[in-house]
Design a protein around this motif. Structure first.
Motif, short mmCIF file in Angstrom:
data_model
loop_
_atom_site.label_atom_id
_atom_site.label_comp_id
_atom_site.label_asym_id
_atom_site.label_seq_id
_atom_site.Cartn_x
_atom_site.Cartn_y
_atom_site.Cartn_z
N TYR A 44 35.15 43.83 -18.72
CA TYR A 44 34.93 45.14 -19.34
C TYR A 44 34.62 46.24 -18.33
CZ TYR A 44 33.50 48.34 -23.11
OH TYR A 44 33.42 49.38 -23.98
N VAL A 45 33.74 45.96 -17.39
CA VAL A 45 33.24 47.00 -16.49
C VAL A 45 33.91 46.91 -15.13
CG1 VAL A 45 31.04 46.99 -17.70
CG2 VAL A 45 31.28 45.67 -15.61
N GLY A 46 33.94 48.05 -14.42
CA GLY A 46 34.57 48.09 -13.11
C GLY A 46 33.66 47.67 -11.98
N GLY A 47 32.34 47.66 -12.22
CA GLY A 47 31.39 47.29 -11.19
C GLY A 47 30.03 47.04 -11.80
N ASN A 48 29.08 46.68 -10.96
CA ASN A 48 27.74 46.36 -11.47
C ASN A 48 27.05 47.53 -12.13
OD1 ASN A 48 27.93 43.72 -10.64
ND2 ASN A 48 26.87 44.05 -8.70
N ASP A 49 27.44 48.76 -11.75
CA ASP A 49 26.85 49.94 -12.37
C ASP A 49 27.84 50.64 -13.30
OD1 ASP A 49 28.50 50.77 -10.35
OD2 ASP A 49 27.09 52.19 -9.45
N GLY A 50 28.71 49.84 -13.92
CA GLY A 50 29.65 50.39 -14.89
C GLY A 50 30.81 51.11 -14.25
N ASP A 51 30.93 52.42 -14.52
CA ASP A 51 32.03 53.20 -13.99
C ASP A 51 31.82 53.65 -12.55
OD1 ASP A 51 33.44 53.13 -16.36
OD2 ASP A 51 32.58 54.98 -17.13
N GLY A 52 30.66 53.35 -12.00
CA GLY A 52 30.32 53.86 -10.67
C GLY A 52 31.00 53.08 -9.54
N THR A 53 30.20 52.46 -8.70
CA THR A 53 30.73 51.74 -7.55
C THR A 53 31.56 50.55 -8.03
OG1 THR A 53 28.77 52.34 -6.29
CG2 THR A 53 30.17 50.58 -5.40
N PHE A 63 39.07 53.27 -13.73
CA PHE A 63 40.45 52.80 -13.65
C PHE A 63 40.54 51.29 -13.45
CE2 PHE A 63 41.93 57.20 -12.56
CZ PHE A 63 42.93 57.29 -13.51
N SER A 64 39.56 50.69 -12.77
CA SER A 64 39.69 49.29 -12.38
C SER A 64 39.09 48.31 -13.37
CB SER A 64 39.06 49.07 -11.00
OG SER A 64 37.65 49.16 -11.06
N SER A 65 38.73 48.76 -14.55
CA SER A 65 38.27 47.85 -15.61
C SER A 65 39.39 46.86 -15.94
CB SER A 65 37.90 48.65 -16.85
OG SER A 65 37.90 47.85 -18.01
N ASN A 291 24.76 50.69 -26.28
CA ASN A 291 23.50 50.83 -25.57
C ASN A 291 23.40 49.93 -24.35
OD1 ASN A 291 22.43 52.84 -27.20
ND2 ASN A 291 21.48 51.39 -28.63
N ALA A 292 23.91 48.71 -24.47
CA ALA A 292 23.75 47.73 -23.39
C ALA A 292 24.80 47.86 -22.30
CB ALA A 292 23.77 46.31 -23.96
N ILE A 293 26.00 48.33 -22.67
CA ILE A 293 27.10 48.43 -21.70
C ILE A 293 27.51 49.89 -21.62
CG2 ILE A 293 29.38 47.57 -21.04
CD1 ILE A 293 28.92 45.19 -22.88
N ARG A 294 26.90 50.62 -20.71
CA ARG A 294 27.10 52.06 -20.61
C ARG A 294 28.32 52.38 -19.74
NH1 ARG A 294 23.32 55.40 -21.84
NH2 ARG A 294 25.15 56.72 -22.11
N VAL A 295 29.49 52.10 -20.25
CA VAL A 295 30.73 52.32 -19.52
C VAL A 295 31.61 53.27 -20.31
CG1 VAL A 295 32.80 51.23 -18.58
CG2 VAL A 295 30.61 50.04 -18.48
N VAL A 296 31.86 54.45 -19.78
CA VAL A 296 32.64 55.46 -20.49
C VAL A 296 34.14 55.29 -20.23
CG1 VAL A 296 33.07 57.93 -20.73
CG2 VAL A 296 30.73 57.09 -20.51
N GLY A 297 34.52 54.87 -19.03
CA GLY A 297 35.94 54.86 -18.68
C GLY A 297 36.63 53.53 -18.78
N GLY A 298 35.90 52.46 -19.05
CA GLY A 298 36.51 51.14 -19.09
C GLY A 298 36.56 50.56 -20.48
N GLY A 299 37.24 49.41 -20.60
CA GLY A 299 37.24 48.65 -21.84
C GLY A 299 37.60 49.45 -23.07
N MET A 300 36.87 49.17 -24.16
CA MET A 300 37.14 49.84 -25.43
C MET A 300 36.84 51.33 -25.38
SD MET A 300 38.59 48.12 -27.82
CE MET A 300 38.47 49.59 -28.81
N VAL A 388 29.93 55.78 -26.10
CA VAL A 388 30.37 54.43 -25.75
C VAL A 388 30.44 53.60 -27.03
CG1 VAL A 388 29.88 52.36 -24.40
CG2 VAL A 388 29.27 54.61 -23.49
N PRO A 389 31.60 53.03 -27.36
CA PRO A 389 31.75 52.34 -28.65
C PRO A 389 31.09 50.97 -28.68
CG PRO A 389 33.79 52.20 -27.40
CD PRO A 389 32.88 53.09 -26.61
N ASP A 390 30.88 50.48 -29.89
CA ASP A 390 30.34 49.14 -30.13
C ASP A 390 31.44 48.13 -30.47
OD1 ASP A 390 27.68 49.87 -29.76
OD2 ASP A 390 27.39 50.38 -31.88
N ILE A 391 32.68 48.54 -30.52
CA ILE A 391 33.77 47.68 -30.97
C ILE A 391 34.02 46.56 -29.96
CG2 ILE A 391 36.16 47.62 -31.78
CD1 ILE A 391 35.89 50.83 -31.71
N ASP A 392 33.95 45.31 -30.40
CA ASP A 392 34.32 44.18 -29.53
C ASP A 392 35.84 44.02 -29.54
OD1 ASP A 392 31.64 43.80 -29.18
OD2 ASP A 392 31.49 42.06 -30.51
N PHE A 393 36.41 43.87 -28.36
CA PHE A 393 37.87 43.72 -28.26
C PHE A 393 38.25 42.27 -28.58
CE2 PHE A 393 41.87 42.87 -26.13
CZ PHE A 393 42.63 43.97 -26.50
#
Length: 519
Positions: A44-53, A63-65, A291-300, A388-393
Motif C-alpha cells: 500500500y505505502v511507498g515507504g515507512n513514512d507513507g508518501d514521504g521517503t 508514485f511507487s506504491s 487514521n492508521a495508514i496516512r497515505v494520500v498518494g498511494g493505494g486506494m 484518506v479512504p477506509d476502503i480495503d482493496f
C-alpha cells in the motif's frame, strides 16, 4: 497536486543493494511482527513514512506504491481505464506504446524486487538457529513459523506479478548471499515452477483457512494464487493446467469457509467492506485505514482521488477533492446493458458533463467516470476521514474463484461441471440484478466480458485479456489502443512488458524481451 511532470520523482534508481535489516533489530521480540507488518504495508505505502521517503530511490513515495503501480500496468493498458496525466512516460500506458525507458515499469520492477528482498532477509533472520541463539521462547517460535509462511507467500505474490508482467526474471531467495551480486535471470517457465513449488509447500505451514487475523493470508490465499497461476499456465509455459485450476477453485468454493457475500454489490467496495458482510468473500485484502495508514498518494487513496473530477462532488464520494485523472473507455461501458446501472448494478458510471467518447485523453470530461469505490459506509454514513479512504482493496475474492472455475471448465477441465459453473455465474449475476443466462450463452467470450463487469478496477484486466488473446493485436480494439482514437492493432510482443533499461544497467546480465530495444 499538480498535473505537470514531477521530474525529480521519476528518476528511478534502486537503493543500495547492501542495505539490509540489522541483526540487532531482531533482539526485540516485537520486531518479528513489525517486519511482517512491513511486508504487508509495502503493498500500500511507498515507504515507512507513507508518501514521504520511498523504499526505492528516484520514484516518489506516492508514485511507487505497489498497488498504484499494479493498477497502472493492469488497468491503464486496457479497455477498463485511461489516465489524463502527462507525468513522464505515463501516457504510453494508455496506448500500449511503452518502451524499456519507461520509469513506471522500472518502478514496478524495483518495487517487486524490494518486496522480495525484505521477505528474504526476514527469512534469513528467523531460522531456528538464529531464534535459538537469541533465546526466543517456544510460543513465539511457533508464531514466527506462521510469519515465515506468510513472508514466503508475499514473496511468491511478487514473483507472480514479475512473471506475469516481465516474463524472464531473476530468482533470489534467503539462501542467496547478502550484498552485491548479479542474480541469474530465469526463464518464465522456471519462475512458474518456483512459484508453483512454493505455493504447494505453503499448504503445510500457512494458517488454516479463516483462522488468521483479518488482512493476513492463510492457506486459501495460496490455493487461490496457485489457481491463477494454473489458469494462465498456457501463457506462461505453453502447457494448459486447467484441470488443476478447476480442482483448486472447486476446493476453495466448497470447503475453504469463505462464502459468497449476499449483500448488494456496492457493499464490496465501501469504506466498511471489512465488516458490512462483504468480508466473507475477501480472501486477500490490502487494508486501508484513514487514521492508521496516512497515505494520500498511494493505494486506494490514489484510486479514489484520481477518479474524481469534472462536475463530480467529491464529498458525495466521501473524499476531500479530486485529481481529475482516471476514467473508463466507451468499449468497456458497452459491456453493460445500459449506462445507468439499471439492468446491471455493477455498471456504475458518472456521466453528467462527461462524454462517452475520448477525443482528448488529457481532458477528464472525455470518458465516463467510474464510481465503483466509495469512501462511505454501506449505510451512507461517513468514513473516518475525507483525505484518506477506509476502503480495503479486494486483491483476491471468492467471486473470482467462481469465474475461474467456470472458465477452466469451458476450457475442458475434466473435473469441471458445466451446470455447476452456470449456477455460479447466475449467482454472481443475481447479486448484480442482471438477467440470468442459459448454458448456450455460457461461452468463453461471455466469461471474458463477465470478468470485466464483475472485477473491473481490481487489477486483473491485462492478464485476462492476454489469456484470451485479446490484449494486443486487432481482434479487440478500444479507443486509443495503439495511439489511434478508435484503436488500432498493436504488436504481439507487447503481451510482455520490457525489462526496464535502468534495471538492465544495474544488472547487465539481464536479457531484454523480444521486440524491445534499449536506447
Amino acid at each position: 497536486m499538480t498535473f505537470s511532470s514531477c521530474t525529480d520523482d521519476l528518476n528511478v534508481t534502486p537503493k543500495d543493494d547492501d542495505e539490509f535489516l540489522s541483526e540487532t533489530f531482531f533482539e526485540d521480540p516485537a520486531s518479528y511482527k513489525q517486519v511482517l507488518a512491513k511486508l504487508y504495508a509495502i503493498l500500500y505505502v511507498g515507504g515507512n513514512d507513507g508518501d514521504g521517503t520511498p523504499d526505492i530511490a528516484g520514484l516518489g513515495g506516492d508514485f511507487s506504491s505497489y498497488l498504484r503501480l499494479l493498477f497502472v500496468s493492469q488497468e491503464f493498458t486496457t479497455d477498463e481505464a485511461v489516465i489524463a496525466w502527462a507525468d513522464g512516460t505515463l501516457p504510453t500506458f494508455n496506448t500500449q506504446l511503452w518502451s524499456p525507458e519507461n520509469e513506471f515499469l522500472a518502478g514496478t520492477f524495483s518495487r517487486a524486487f524490494y518486496h522480495i528482498s525484505v521477505a528474504n532477509e526476514f527469512l534469513r533472520q528467523t531460522t531456528d538457529e538464529k531464534l535459538t541463539a537469541r533465546g526466543v521462547d517456544a510460543n513465539l517460535k511457533a508464531e514466527i513459523a506462521t510469519f515465515r509462511a506468510e513472508a514466503r507467500f508475499l514473496r511468491a505474490f511478487s514473483y507472480y506479478n514479475l512473471m506475469d508482467l516481465f516474463g524472464n526474471v531473476p530468482i533470489t531467495t534467503e539462501n542467496d548471499p547478502v550484498g552485491f551480486f548479479y542474480p541469474v535471470q530465469k526463464s518464465r517457465a522456471e519462475v512458474f515452477a518456483f512459484i508453483e513449488s512454493e505455493l504447494k509447500d505453503l499448504d503445510n505451514s500457512l494458517a488454516p483457512s479463516k483462522t488468521n487475523e483479518y488482512g493476513r493470508v492463510d492457506k486459501t490465499a495460496a490455493k487461490f494464487l496457485l489457481a491463477k497461476v494454473y489458469l494462465n499456465a498456457k501463457v506462461y509455459t505453453g502447457v494448459e493446467r486447467n484441470n488443476e485450476a478447476a480442482a483448486l477453485t472447486n476446493e476453495i468454493i466448497t470447503s475453504s469457509g469463505y462464502t459468497f457475500a449476499n449483500v448488494p454489490y456496492r457493499y464490496l467496495f465501501s469504506a466498511d467492506n471489512d465488516k458490512n458482510g462483504a468480508q466473507s468473500e475477501v480472501i486477500f485484502p490490502v487494508i486501508s485505514d484513514g487514521n492508521a495508514i496516512r497515505v494520500v498518494g498511494g493505494g486506494m487513496s490514489f484510486i479514489m482521488h484520481a477518479s474524481i473530477g469534472g462536475s463530480m462532488d467529491a464529498a458525495s464520494r466521501g473524499m476531500d477533492g479530486g485529481w481529475q485523472g482516471i476514467r473508463t473507455r466507451r468499449e468497456f461501458v458497452n459491456l453493460f446493458p445500459d449506462e445507468t446501472a439499471t439492468a446491471d448494478k455493477r455498471g456504475t458510471f458518472y456521466t453528467d458533463g462527461q462524454s462517452k467518447d475520448i477525443t482528448n485523453v488529457g481532458t477528464f470530461t472525455d470518458g465516463y467516470a467510474v464510481t465503483k469505490y466509495i469512501n462511505k459506509n454501506a449505510d451512507g454514513s461517513a468514513a473516518q476521514r475525507l483525505d484518506v479512504p477506509d476502503i480495503d482493496f479486494p486483491m483476491f475474492r471468492l467471486t473470482d474463484a467462481y469465474l475461474m472455475y467456470a472458465e477452466a471448465t469451458l476450457r475442458g477441465a475434466t473435473g469441471g461441471n458445466i451446470n455447476t459453473a452456470l449456477g455460479y455465474i447466475n449467482q454472481i449475476r443475481t447479486r448484480a440484478n442482471a438477467a440470468q443466462i442459459n448454458a448456450a450463452q455460457l461461452t468463453l467470450d461471455f466469461i471474458l466480458d463477465e470478468r470485466g463487469r464483475e472485477l473491473y478496477w481490481e487489477c486483473h484486466r491485462r492478464t485476462d485479456l492476454i489469456r484470451f488473446g485479446k490484449f494486443t493485436g486487432g481482434s479487440k480494439l478500444w479507443q486509443w489502443k495503439g495511439g489511434s482514437i478508435n484503436g488500432t492493432a498493436t504488436e504481439s510482443y507487447r503481451d510482455l512488458m520490457p525489462i526496464p533499461a535502468r534495471n538492465i544497467q544495474a544488472n547487465p546480465t539481464l536479457q531484454q524481451n523480444t521486440g524491445y530495444f534499449n536506447l
